[in-house]
Design a protein around this motif. Sequence first.
Motif, PDB file in Angstrom:
ATOM      1  N   CYS A   1      14.835 104.312  39.396  1.00  0.00           N
ATOM      2  CA  CYS A   1      14.992 105.432  40.274  1.00  0.00           C
ATOM      3  C   CYS A   1      16.687 105.811  40.408  1.00  0.00           C
ATOM      4  N   LYS A   2      17.097 106.137  39.366  1.00  0.00           N
ATOM      5  CA  LYS A   2      18.361 106.701  39.459  1.00  0.00           C
ATOM      6  C   LYS A   2      18.176 108.334  39.773  1.00  0.00           C
ATOM      7  N   TRP A   3      18.714 108.762  40.737  1.00  0.00           N
ATOM      8  CA  TRP A   3      18.999 110.281  41.017  1.00  0.00           C
ATOM      9  C   TRP A   3      19.787 111.022  40.033  1.00  0.00           C
ATOM     10  N   GLU A   4      19.086 111.682  39.066  1.00  0.00           N
ATOM     11  CA  GLU A   4      19.931 112.618  37.987  1.00  0.00           C
ATOM     12  C   GLU A   4      19.259 113.945  38.187  1.00  0.00           C
ATOM     13  N   LEU A   5      20.051 114.764  38.303  1.00  0.00           N
ATOM     14  CA  LEU A   5      19.626 116.309  38.486  1.00  0.00           C
ATOM     15  C   LEU A   5      19.040 116.878  37.263  1.00  0.00           C
ATOM     16  N   ASP A   6      19.504 116.431  36.184  1.00  0.00           N
ATOM     17  CA  ASP A   6      18.884 116.744  34.990  1.00  0.00           C
ATOM     18  C   ASP A   6      17.398 116.370  34.828  1.00  0.00           C
ATOM     19  N   SER A   7      16.986 115.486  35.562  1.00  0.00           N
ATOM     20  CA  SER A   7      15.656 115.065  35.349  1.00  0.00           C
ATOM     21  C   SER A   7      14.708 115.947  35.779  1.00  0.00           C
ATOM     22  N   LEU A   8      14.979 116.633  37.034  1.00  0.00           N
ATOM     23  CA  LEU A   8      14.096 117.696  37.412  1.00  0.00           C
ATOM     24  C   LEU A   8      14.309 118.963  36.715  1.00  0.00           C
ATOM     25  N   ALA A   9      15.551 119.151  36.317  1.00  0.00           N
ATOM     26  CA  ALA A   9      15.537 120.377  35.342  1.00  0.00           C
ATOM     27  C   ALA A   9      14.985 120.157  34.093  1.00  0.00           C
ATOM     28  N   SER A  10      14.774 118.940  33.458  1.00  0.00           N
ATOM     29  CA  SER A  10      13.896 118.879  32.302  1.00  0.00           C
ATOM     30  C   SER A  10      12.555 119.182  32.538  1.00  0.00           C
ATOM     31  N   PHE A  11      12.217 118.494  33.616  1.00  0.00           N
ATOM     32  CA  PHE A  11      10.635 119.086  34.197  1.00  0.00           C
ATOM     33  C   PHE A  11      10.417 120.410  33.899  1.00  0.00           C
ATOM     34  N   LEU A  12      11.523 121.205  34.591  1.00  0.00           N
ATOM     35  CA  LEU A  12      11.290 122.745  34.452  1.00  0.00           C
ATOM     36  C   LEU A  12      11.434 123.038  32.739  1.00  0.00           C
ATOM     37  N   THR A  13      12.192 122.477  32.051  1.00  0.00           N
ATOM     38  CA  THR A  13      12.353 122.761  30.689  1.00  0.00           C
ATOM     39  C   THR A  13      11.036 122.607  29.947  1.00  0.00           C
ATOM     40  N   LEU A  14      10.532 121.443  30.071  1.00  0.00           N
ATOM     41  CA  LEU A  14       9.073 121.213  29.479  1.00  0.00           C
ATOM     42  C   LEU A  14       8.117 122.476  30.065  1.00  0.00           C
ATOM     43  N   SER A  15       8.097 122.779  31.099  1.00  0.00           N
ATOM     44  CA  SER A  15       7.355 123.711  31.606  1.00  0.00           C
ATOM     45  C   SER A  15       7.620 125.231  30.713  1.00  0.00           C
ATOM     46  N   ASN A  16       8.781 125.537  31.011  1.00  0.00           N
ATOM     47  CA  ASN A  16       9.271 126.807  30.601  1.00  0.00           C
ATOM     48  C   ASN A  16       9.179 127.061  29.031  1.00  0.00           C
ATOM     49  N   GLU A  17       9.440 126.064  28.185  1.00  0.00           N
ATOM     50  CA  GLU A  17       9.373 126.055  26.903  1.00  0.00           C
ATOM     51  C   GLU A  17       8.069 126.328  26.616  1.00  0.00           C
ATOM     52  N   TYR A  18       6.824 125.669  27.229  1.00  0.00           N
ATOM     53  CA  TYR A  18       5.569 125.815  27.033  1.00  0.00           C
ATOM     54  C   TYR A  18       5.463 127.334  27.261  1.00  0.00           C
ATOM     55  N   TYR A  19       5.499 127.572  28.257  1.00  0.00           N
ATOM     56  CA  TYR A  19       5.219 128.981  28.556  1.00  0.00           C
ATOM     57  C   TYR A  19       5.760 130.043  27.748  1.00  0.00           C
ATOM     58  N   ALA A  20       7.073 129.902  27.370  1.00  0.00           N
ATOM     59  CA  ALA A  20       7.803 130.653  26.429  1.00  0.00           C
ATOM     60  C   ALA A  20       7.094 130.892  24.936  1.00  0.00           C
ATOM     61  N   SER A  21       6.576 129.641  24.261  1.00  0.00           N
ATOM     62  CA  SER A  21       5.920 129.630  23.229  1.00  0.00           C
ATOM     63  C   SER A  21       4.363 130.131  23.407  1.00  0.00           C
ATOM     64  N   THR A  22       3.722 129.856  24.241  1.00  0.00           N
ATOM     65  CA  THR A  22       2.346 130.054  24.308  1.00  0.00           C
ATOM     66  C   THR A  22       1.874 131.314  25.124  1.00  0.00           C
ATOM     67  N   GLY A  23       2.694 131.641  26.304  1.00  0.00           N
ATOM     68  CA  GLY A  23       2.347 132.646  27.130  1.00  0.00           C
ATOM     69  C   GLY A  23       1.221 132.114  28.014  1.00  0.00           C
ATOM     70  N   ASP A  24       0.733 130.774  28.059  1.00  0.00           N
ATOM     71  CA  ASP A  24       0.034 130.155  28.792  1.00  0.00           C
ATOM     72  C   ASP A  24       0.333 129.662  29.999  1.00  0.00           C
ATOM     73  N   ALA A  25      -0.010 130.268  31.175  1.00  0.00           N
ATOM     74  CA  ALA A  25       0.329 129.865  32.545  1.00  0.00           C
ATOM     75  C   ALA A  25      -0.463 128.952  33.294  1.00  0.00           C
ATOM     76  N   SER A  26      -1.416 128.549  32.511  1.00  0.00           N
ATOM     77  CA  SER A  26      -2.496 127.491  33.201  1.00  0.00           C
ATOM     78  C   SER A  26      -2.146 126.503  33.865  1.00  0.00           C
ATOM     79  N   PHE A  27      -0.886 125.958  33.401  1.00  0.00           N
ATOM     80  CA  PHE A  27      -0.308 124.686  33.996  1.00  0.00           C
ATOM     81  C   PHE A  27       0.162 125.057  35.372  1.00  0.00           C
ATOM     82  N   VAL A  28       0.238 126.179  35.808  1.00  0.00           N
ATOM     83  CA  VAL A  28       0.793 126.671  37.300  1.00  0.00           C
ATOM     84  C   VAL A  28      -0.322 126.503  38.095  1.00  0.00           C
ATOM     85  N   THR A  29      -0.728 125.202  38.522  1.00  0.00           N
ATOM     86  CA  THR A  29      -1.692 124.941  39.647  1.00  0.00           C
ATOM     87  C   THR A  29      -1.062 124.842  40.838  1.00  0.00           C
TER      88      THR A  29
END
Length: 533
Positions: free
Chosen positions: A198-226
């Motif tokens: 549990c080291k607080w690393e700002l880039d960890s939360l940014a990376s969670f968004l990266t995973l989501s944003n790259e998926y949407y950019a590739s697929t146009g699928d927003a079904s993960f936005v629950t």
Amino acid sequence: MNKVAPRVPPFKGKKTAPEHKPKPNSFFSNFKSCPDYVDYSQARHGPYSDGPLELPYMRPDERCRTFTSEAVEKVVADLVSRIPDLDLARLVENCLPNTLDTTVLWKTEAEAFIVTGDIHAEWLRDAARQLSVYQPLARYDPALLKLIRSAIATQTQFVLNSPYCNAFQPPVRSGLEPSKPSTDKVFPKVPWKVVFECKWELDSLASFLTLSNEYYASTGDASFVTEEWLRALETVLKVLTRQSVATYDENGAVNPFYYTFQRDTNIGSETLPLAGTGNPVNYGTGLVRSAFRPSDDACILQLFVPANAHMAVELTKTADMLREASKSEKVSKIVTACQKFAQTIRQGIYDHAVVNHPVFGEVFAYEVDGFGGTVHMDDANIPSLLSLPDLGFLDRSDTVYQNTRKMVLSKRGNPYYQTGSYFEAIGGPHVGIHSAWPMAALMRIRTSDNAEEIAENLEMLKKTTGGLGLMHETVNVNSKGGVAYSRPWFAWCNSEFGKTILDLAKRMPEVVFGEGAEAYDINEAFRDWTTQG
């Protein structure tokens, strides 16, 4: 500690990987005769490449691969068939699919647990970057699409559970045996059955968004936005707000601390000073503090610039994605919050982190504190200063970036630019001052338009795998052939290698395919292709 690759006997079908602990009918029930890839990755396996390096074939047997994507297999075959350098082709064959071959330790229709390699825990950052190379292919492969969407769902749960933490245990329901956690003294209290570190690393939360944003950019699928994903995003914004609070208020009174970390260690970069709070930061900067870097080393000054840049980019992308995906009033408020935070952080970087260097002119500092303190260096781990254009923060032609690039790629400007007889690249304090990271050489390639610079770095990477045909965490710069290295199975860097080759194949095809070669564009390659999924 650097590790010399031992000679491990080739797998003969009798060893069970102890980390897997398969249960009946589990995802790993067919892996009982598969080798531990930590061992497997340290021995040469045939057939060998026909190039002068005779690089081994390091993919596990098909029955031992943790995930197979038809689309990825097609890309690997396409690239290998076109690359005339047979040793480089073998590296592509080994590295590009490595994350799928070896690190998908658990998956269902709705969840997926991705480890970084030889450590059986999931880092938010590492997993996002490991999967990044496959994101453009998700639209062409239903199985791969489901895997990445499931990975987003799992990270959503991690963020909701422990948003200050960087690495997580396998979910209890997976049946996988957890790793021994760090069990440091952390506030807020950590659920160690869920968390590995549990080291607080700002880039960890940014990376969670990266995973989501790259998926949407590739697929146009927003079904993960629950509703859960939106709650996780609100949690991200809440943590950013708290970590934007300065050490002191405008009257000099000490503000509340929302995160502290202490470890019983004799390594200074593994813990935080001042009773676990870290060195003070000033008010009014617009920047978000980070206790640790993406290397998992402690920040000296906690306004860590690369992670702030990364977060600014991802918040902007998240706002754009949500604006397209939903018109609800709740989502509109979240969009506004994301935009505001992104703009504030970006302005804070230019107000406080662009400084005049006596040798290199205007450059980005690596860390600042808002009091005028700066740290001039760069680390190999991404996000880094070198990676700013790759992150999407600016164009690689930007003058301040080019000055910064010259600084961090020089011994005079970067204390962690390591040079030796056989290898050179940015390193970092995490492994030591004798070693450079192949990951940094790959990022140098992706941020360059100079064919000579790119070719030189590819050649170094090719010749310093320890003869094992995989990317390692670090390589001793004076180790001939790269036989002195750390971490034989480091899937993150293998994915970065694959991503780099795909970048060059499209952007500068002559470097990998030879003079006069046509660009390899994924969308063109899949124009008339469908999977069996």
